[in-house]
Design an enzyme around this catalytic site. Structure first.
Site, PDB file in Angstrom:
ATOM      1  N   CYS A  84     127.905  78.272 120.886  1.00 14.36           N
ATOM      2  CA  CYS A  84     128.040  79.485 121.686  1.00 14.36           C
ATOM      3  C   CYS A  84     126.855  79.692 122.621  1.00 14.36           C
ATOM      4  CB  CYS A  84     128.218  80.676 120.769  1.00 14.36           C
ATOM      5  SG  CYS A  84     129.652  80.441 119.723  1.00 14.36           S
TER       6      CYS A  84
ATOM      7  N   GLU B 176     102.821  51.826 122.876  1.00 14.07           N
ATOM      8  CA  GLU B 176     103.584  52.726 121.996  1.00 14.07           C
ATOM      9  C   GLU B 176     104.968  53.024 122.561  1.00 14.07           C
ATOM     10  OE1 GLU B 176     101.040  56.139 122.267  1.00 14.07           O
ATOM     11  OE2 GLU B 176      99.499  55.291 120.973  1.00 14.07           O
ATOM     12  N   PRO B 177     105.817  52.041 122.666  1.00 16.81           N
ATOM     13  CA  PRO B 177     107.141  52.285 123.248  1.00 16.81           C
ATOM     14  C   PRO B 177     108.059  53.036 122.288  1.00 16.81           C
ATOM     15  CG  PRO B 177     107.028  50.045 122.413  1.00 16.81           C
ATOM     16  CD  PRO B 177     105.671  50.650 122.186  1.00 16.81           C
ATOM     17  N   GLY B 178     108.798  53.979 122.821  1.00 20.73           N
ATOM     18  CA  GLY B 178     109.805  54.683 122.032  1.00 20.73           C
ATOM     19  C   GLY B 178     111.163  54.464 122.675  1.00 20.73           C
TER      20      GLY B 178
HETATM   21  C1  LIG Z   1     106.318  60.297 122.921  1.00 20.84           C
HETATM   22  C2  LIG Z   1     105.160  59.403 122.891  1.00 20.84           C
HETATM   23  C3  LIG Z   1     105.322  58.017 123.065  1.00 20.84           C
HETATM   24  C4  LIG Z   1     106.657  57.381 123.351  1.00 20.84           C
HETATM   25  O1  LIG Z   1     107.174  57.765 124.561  1.00 20.84           O
HETATM   26  P1  LIG Z   1     108.462  56.996 125.161  1.00 20.84           P
HETATM   27  O2  LIG Z   1     108.664  57.617 126.469  1.00 20.84           O
HETATM   28  O3  LIG Z   1     109.589  57.239 124.228  1.00 20.84           O
HETATM   29  O4  LIG Z   1     108.106  55.551 125.234  1.00 20.84           O
HETATM   30  C5  LIG Z   1     104.209  57.222 122.980  1.00 20.84           C
HETATM   31  N1  LIG Z   1     102.980  57.747 122.740  1.00 20.84           N
HETATM   32  C6  LIG Z   1     102.790  59.069 122.585  1.00 20.84           C
HETATM   33  C7  LIG Z   1     101.435  59.576 122.322  1.00 20.84           C
HETATM   34  C8  LIG Z   1     103.862  59.939 122.658  1.00 20.84           C
HETATM   35  O5  LIG Z   1     103.672  61.254 122.513  1.00 20.84           O
END
Ligand SMILES: *Cc1c(COP(=O)(O)O)cnc(C)c1O
Length: 400
Positions: A327, A259-261
């Protein structure tokens, strides 16, 4: 090369610019690392939830990891197939659970025994079996910023091993639950491989002990968290990452879900802001810009470092605080950052702003959110318009 000056001219500032080609490269490098294994990359939508960004990844074959029903709806709208959508997060409302089940997504990641009961009850009402996975908290220190650590018992996320076991056994005996996966996610901006490997070993051992009691799971969900380079961090390569996971699994036949973000979007994004003026308070130098913490909160929230480029400036750099108009003394994009002397309308480009940038924005101080621009094959297009004052007050009542 992205033409920042021209984009700022055309679309105004503050402005988010995303390099879609760079996003694609990141996606493909990670996909390549898991080649030859059954795997799904499920883009973590919260990192950058613009529909066009999600659609871009969907077209590359990505799934979506969502943490609210709103994100699930975004993923479906953007064309992510329902069988590649996951619903994670530590607290889900009944209506969110109901809609997720009815949307027939791949599975819901559960984070407590209470949540297991709610999902079971709602699936029963609907007369269906809900597909679930359980997020295990392996109590591993991911060695990242405490605000983005999630894999310690001190963090609110997941359940301990014993609770996970009870939940799987409960699910096995339930008419309304179908346990298909196991999940962990120990934190974000991870730059050390060791904690990831240790967590994977713990969760793989649990998977084996479940197999021994006839509980067979199809998906091994390793979460996200892969770190990126903001400054001079050494990062984990996709290859080493994949090898560590495969090493922990030692041949167990499961589909790996990742699950890469941040890894996919952070360094593909830029935040453009213009200088309003310089000022000096005693010995302290400030550059006041038109972008602020409501646009990019990471420096204020985590003391995060972002590289800042002063476009077209070559004079000698001296330390300065780059601050916005909001502010709050916490409203800064950088502190003691070396920049040349700046003048009205000079352009600053804040790098690595493609993840947790726009999405964490707010309307604080009645500031409309920036526009978002995609650049792909040398062409720029607007993927979200700048918010107007009318947008900001549209839902307010009784002011006349
Ligand atoms: C936030 C999150 C991700 C992604 O995290 P990154 O650090 O952006 O890769 C993946 N899985 C879960 C469950 C998350 O909460």
């Amino acid at each position: 090369m992205i033409q920042f000056q021209a984009l700022a001219q055309t679309y105004g500032t503050p402005l988010y610019v995303y390099d879609f080609d760079a996003m694609k490269e990141q996606f493909e490098s990670l996909k390549e690392a898991f080649r030859g294994r059954k795997s799904i990359l499920a883009y973590a939508v919260k990192a950058n939830s613009n529909l066009s960004v999600i659609k871009h990844f969907a077209q590359l074959g990505s799934g979506a990891d969502c943490v609210s029903i709103g994100e699930v709806r975004r993923a479906l709208m953007a064309g992510v197939p329902k069988y590649r959508i996951l619903f994670s997060g530590v607290g889900k409302r009944d209506d969110e659970i109901r809609e997720a089940i009815q949307s027939d997504i791949l599975y819901i990641n559960l984070e407590s025994e209470g949540e297991l009961s709610r999902v079971e009850a709602i699936a029963k009402e609907l007369g269906v079996k809900a597909r679930i996975s359980i997020r295990v908290n392996p109590n591993i220190d991911p060695q990242t910023h405490p605000y983005i650590s999630t894999g310690l018992h001190d963090n609110k996320f997941g359940v301990e091993i014993d609770a996970a076991k009870r939940m799987y056994i409960h699910a096995k005996n339930s008419d309304n639950l179908d346990a298909v996966g196991i999940h962990f996610h120990i934190g974000s901006q991870l730059t050390q491989l060791e904690p990831i490997y240790e967590a994977a070993v713990i969760v793989a051992d649990l998977l084996r002990s479940l197999q021994a009691i006839d509980i067979e799971l199809k998906f091994f969900d390793i979460g996200g968290g892969l770190g990126v380079r903001y400054n001079d961090e050494t990062t984990i390569t996709p290859y080493d990452y994949a090898q560590a996971i495969l090493g922990a699994l030692k041949g167990i036949d499961v589909t790996i879900i990742c699950e890469p973000g941040r890894f996919l979007t952070a360094n593909a994004g830029y935040f453009l802001t213009k200088v309003l003026y310089e000022k000096q308070n005693g010995a302290k130098r400030f550059v006041v810009v038109d972008g602020a913490m409501n646009d990019l909160i990471r420096p204020s929230l985590y003391n995060a470092y972002h590289r800042i480029e002063a476009v077209g400036k070559t004079s000698e750099a001296t330390p300065v605080d780059v601050v916005g108009p909001v502010c709050e003394s916490g409203d800064f994009l950088a502190k003691n950052y070396p920049l040349p002397a700046m003048e009205h309308n000079d352009l600053l480009v804040v790098h690595s702003a493609g993840a947790y940038g726009f999405g964490m924005g707010s309307n604080y101080n009645t500031r409309g959110r920036s526009a978002e621009i995609a650049v792909e094959n040398g062409e720029a297009r607007i993927i979200r318009a700048r918010e107007t004052f009318e947008d900001l007050i549209a839902l307010e009542r009784e002011y006349l």
